[in-house]
Design a protein around this motif. Structure first.
Motif, PDB file in Angstrom:
ATOM      1  N   ALA A   2      68.211  -3.163  27.583  1.00 51.86           N
ATOM      2  CA  ALA A   2      67.849  -3.385  29.128  1.00 51.86           C
ATOM      3  C   ALA A   2      66.969  -1.798  28.662  1.00 51.86           C
ATOM      4  O   ALA A   2      66.404  -2.036  30.036  1.00 51.86           O
ATOM      5  CB  ALA A   2      69.265  -2.353  29.570  1.00 51.86           C
ATOM      6  N   GLU A   3      66.841  -0.903  28.349  1.00 52.18           N
ATOM      7  CA  GLU A   3      65.235   0.271  28.579  1.00 52.18           C
ATOM      8  C   GLU A   3      64.468  -0.261  29.053  1.00 52.18           C
ATOM      9  O   GLU A   3      63.204  -0.526  29.292  1.00 52.18           O
ATOM     10  CB  GLU A   3      65.596   1.676  28.077  1.00 52.18           C
ATOM     11  N   LYS A   4      64.498  -1.805  27.785  1.00 46.53           N
ATOM     12  CA  LYS A   4      63.340  -1.996  27.287  1.00 46.53           C
ATOM     13  C   LYS A   4      62.861  -3.342  28.159  1.00 46.53           C
ATOM     14  O   LYS A   4      61.995  -3.795  28.337  1.00 46.53           O
ATOM     15  CB  LYS A   4      62.976  -2.728  25.400  1.00 46.53           C
ATOM     16  N   ILE A   5      63.628  -4.184  28.924  1.00 49.00           N
ATOM     17  CA  ILE A   5      63.890  -4.738  29.515  1.00 49.00           C
ATOM     18  C   ILE A   5      63.144  -4.374  30.814  1.00 49.00           C
ATOM     19  O   ILE A   5      61.977  -5.125  31.757  1.00 49.00           O
ATOM     20  CB  ILE A   5      64.774  -5.924  29.866  1.00 49.00           C
ATOM     21  N   GLU A  44      56.343 -17.822  13.591  1.00 42.26           N
ATOM     22  CA  GLU A  44      56.021 -17.486  11.838  1.00 42.26           C
ATOM     23  C   GLU A  44      56.108 -16.087  11.682  1.00 42.26           C
ATOM     24  O   GLU A  44      56.449 -16.138  11.315  1.00 42.26           O
ATOM     25  CB  GLU A  44      54.832 -18.339  12.336  1.00 42.26           C
ATOM     26  N   SER A  45      55.619 -15.651  12.290  1.00 47.44           N
ATOM     27  CA  SER A  45      55.852 -14.126  12.196  1.00 47.44           C
ATOM     28  C   SER A  45      55.304 -13.535  13.419  1.00 47.44           C
ATOM     29  O   SER A  45      55.107 -13.644  14.606  1.00 47.44           O
ATOM     30  CB  SER A  45      54.152 -13.978  11.140  1.00 47.44           C
ATOM     31  N   VAL A  46      56.339 -11.839  13.238  1.00 46.60           N
ATOM     32  CA  VAL A  46      55.764 -10.894  14.790  1.00 46.60           C
ATOM     33  C   VAL A  46      55.676  -9.684  13.916  1.00 46.60           C
ATOM     34  O   VAL A  46      55.620  -9.221  13.354  1.00 46.60           O
ATOM     35  CB  VAL A  46      57.243 -11.090  15.111  1.00 46.60           C
ATOM     36  N   MET A  47      54.235  -8.903  14.450  1.00 49.83           N
ATOM     37  CA  MET A  47      53.764  -8.139  14.195  1.00 49.83           C
ATOM     38  C   MET A  47      53.485  -6.517  15.326  1.00 49.83           C
ATOM     39  O   MET A  47      53.212  -7.363  16.420  1.00 49.83           O
ATOM     40  CB  MET A  47      52.226  -8.128  13.802  1.00 49.83           C
ATOM     41  N   GLU A  48      54.452  -5.500  15.228  1.00 53.77           N
ATOM     42  CA  GLU A  48      53.987  -4.548  16.027  1.00 53.77           C
ATOM     43  C   GLU A  48      52.635  -3.850  15.823  1.00 53.77           C
ATOM     44  O   GLU A  48      51.729  -3.530  14.874  1.00 53.77           O
ATOM     45  CB  GLU A  48      54.885  -3.143  16.312  1.00 53.77           C
ATOM     46  N   VAL A  49      51.809  -4.524  17.184  1.00 52.03           N
ATOM     47  CA  VAL A  49      50.414  -4.682  17.416  1.00 52.03           C
ATOM     48  C   VAL A  49      49.199  -2.426  18.289  1.00 52.03           C
ATOM     49  O   VAL A  49      48.568  -2.571  18.305  1.00 52.03           O
ATOM     50  CB  VAL A  49      49.308  -5.739  18.078  1.00 52.03           C
ATOM     51  N   GLY A  50      50.979  -1.773  18.136  1.00 51.30           N
ATOM     52  CA  GLY A  50      50.555  -0.184  18.920  1.00 51.30           C
ATOM     53  C   GLY A  50      50.747  -0.211  19.831  1.00 51.30           C
ATOM     54  O   GLY A  50      50.012  -1.349  21.081  1.00 51.30           O
ATOM     55  N   GLU A  51      50.229   0.222  21.345  1.00 52.03           N
ATOM     56  CA  GLU A  51      50.421   1.476  22.743  1.00 52.03           C
ATOM     57  C   GLU A  51      51.165   0.107  22.972  1.00 52.03           C
ATOM     58  O   GLU A  51      51.563  -0.268  24.147  1.00 52.03           O
ATOM     59  CB  GLU A  51      48.887  -0.049  23.334  1.00 52.03           C
ATOM     60  N   GLY A  52      52.630  -0.100  22.882  1.00 52.48           N
ATOM     61  CA  GLY A  52      53.710  -0.286  23.447  1.00 52.48           C
ATOM     62  C   GLY A  52      53.338  -2.643  23.437  1.00 52.48           C
ATOM     63  O   GLY A  52      54.969  -2.865  23.368  1.00 52.48           O
TER      64      GLY A  52
END
Length: 347
Positions: free
Chosen positions: A142-145, A219-227
């Motif tokens: 909820a906070e992220k949304i 296919e894939s998911v990756m955190e790329v920085g700065e949220g």
């Protein structure tokens, strides 16, 4: 001699069956309910609970199983918070992870359900983990949304469609003139697996501003920085988003059951649809009667909420009016029925 009915799973089907049997006050019968979660969870409404402006308090979504069962004589049941890790159906035993206890039974009910196939992305759509874990996932989602300006919902089944609709409908940025971008990704050629109501749901979601992408498999998911999160689709397309919410695929919790009892997709059966019949058959056998073939409804019912004011659905092949689908599901996402599961009146 006391007969033991062992029920694995404390959600909709398992609790339904436990209520039914305990209400019969069957002599020389003990019901053992094994649940990985200490609370009954109305996860059907989780897609609305994560939208901050219409968030639902935990008391409306969760109810302690210990409190639910306390209405019955204490010697008629046992509640075990744990998970089945092994079984020997020939010897009629199941091993529970809690203290590696092996429980013999006379009758076994498999109602362990399924979990979200979301990899390393925990989601609150299913009761995966403890009550505390699920509640934490609800609140953090909820906070992220609330903070996100761009959201990718992956999976165009009922959960994905309803989630995208809830976010787009109850958009906290609209008043400031900055509407969130909500992108719904579906691997198939049409949402909802091309169900007859797919076009109606698509139209409603489009009205809400949801961007629907079909034929778009993640296919894939990756955190790329700065949220930020980068979602890579088959074919190489990359989508950068503030929030990635997976809602695709279910994995059955059936690892403890031998392969000979499961189909090619490792499912055992669809318990929720058979709960009432299973409960009545166990009752009949305990009373020395013959069980009967469990028959479902002559047609299936399917509804999908699209925000808090509209929904689509069908009775068999006949489409419902939107108002009917909304009253049946979209208005409360079934929360108006939760009381029946808690007090046993549904069984």
């Amino acid at each position: 001699m006391t007969k033991t009915v062992l029920i694995l799973g404390g959600s909709y089907a398992g609790l339904h069956i436990a209520h039914h049997l305990l209400k019969q006050h069957l002599p020389d019968t003990k019901v053992i309910l094994v649940s990985s979660n200490s609370h009954f969870y109305w996860n059907m409404a989780s897609v609305r609970a994560v939208v901050t402006e219409s968030s639902l308090p935990a008391s409306q979504l969760f109810s302690p199983l210990s409190q639910i069962l306390s209405r019955y004589p204490p010697d008629s049941y046992e509640l075990i918070i744990g998970t089945a890790t092994a079984s020997d159906l020939a010897l009629r035993t199941v091993t529970i992870d809690r203290d590696r206890r092996t429980i013999p039974y006379d009758h076994l009910v498999l109602a362990t359900g399924a979990r979200q196939a979301a990899g390393n992305h925990p989601t609150p759509w299913k009761a995966d983990g403890s009550y505390e874990d699920v509640l934490a996932h609800l609140r953090s989602t909820a906070e992220k949304i609330t903070k996100a300006s761009h959201i990718v919902v992956a999976g165009s089944g009922p959960t994905g469609c309803e989630l995208a609709g809830e976010i787009a409908f109850d958009n906290p940025s609209r008043q400031a003139g900055k509407k969130k971008e909500v992108v719904l990704l579906g691997a198939d050629a049409e949402i909802l697996g091309a169900d007859p109501i797919a076009s109606s749901v698509r139209a409603e979601l489009t009205k809400l501003g949801v961007q629907i992408r079909t034929g778009a498999r993640v296919e894939s998911v990756m955190e790329v920085g700065e949220g930020k999160t980068e979602v890579v689709l088959e074919g190489g397309e990359r989508i950068e988003t503030d929030l990635y919410l997976p809602a695709m695929g279910l994995v059955p919790n059936s690892e403890f059951v031998g392969a000979e009892y499961k189909d090619a997709e490792v499912w055992v059966l669809i318990t929720q649809k058979q709960a009432a019949g299973v409960a009545k058959n166990i009752e009949a056998v305990l009373k020395g009667k013959q069980p009967s073939v469990v028959k479902g409804m002559p047609f299936d019912i399917f509804t999908c909420a699209t925000g808090r004011s509209r929904a689509a659905g069908r009775l068999g092949a006949v489409k419902m009016l939107s108002i009917m689908a909304w009253m049946g599901k979209g208005r409360y996402l079934g929360l108006n029925y939760m009381g029946g599961y808690v007090d046993g009146s549904v069984a």
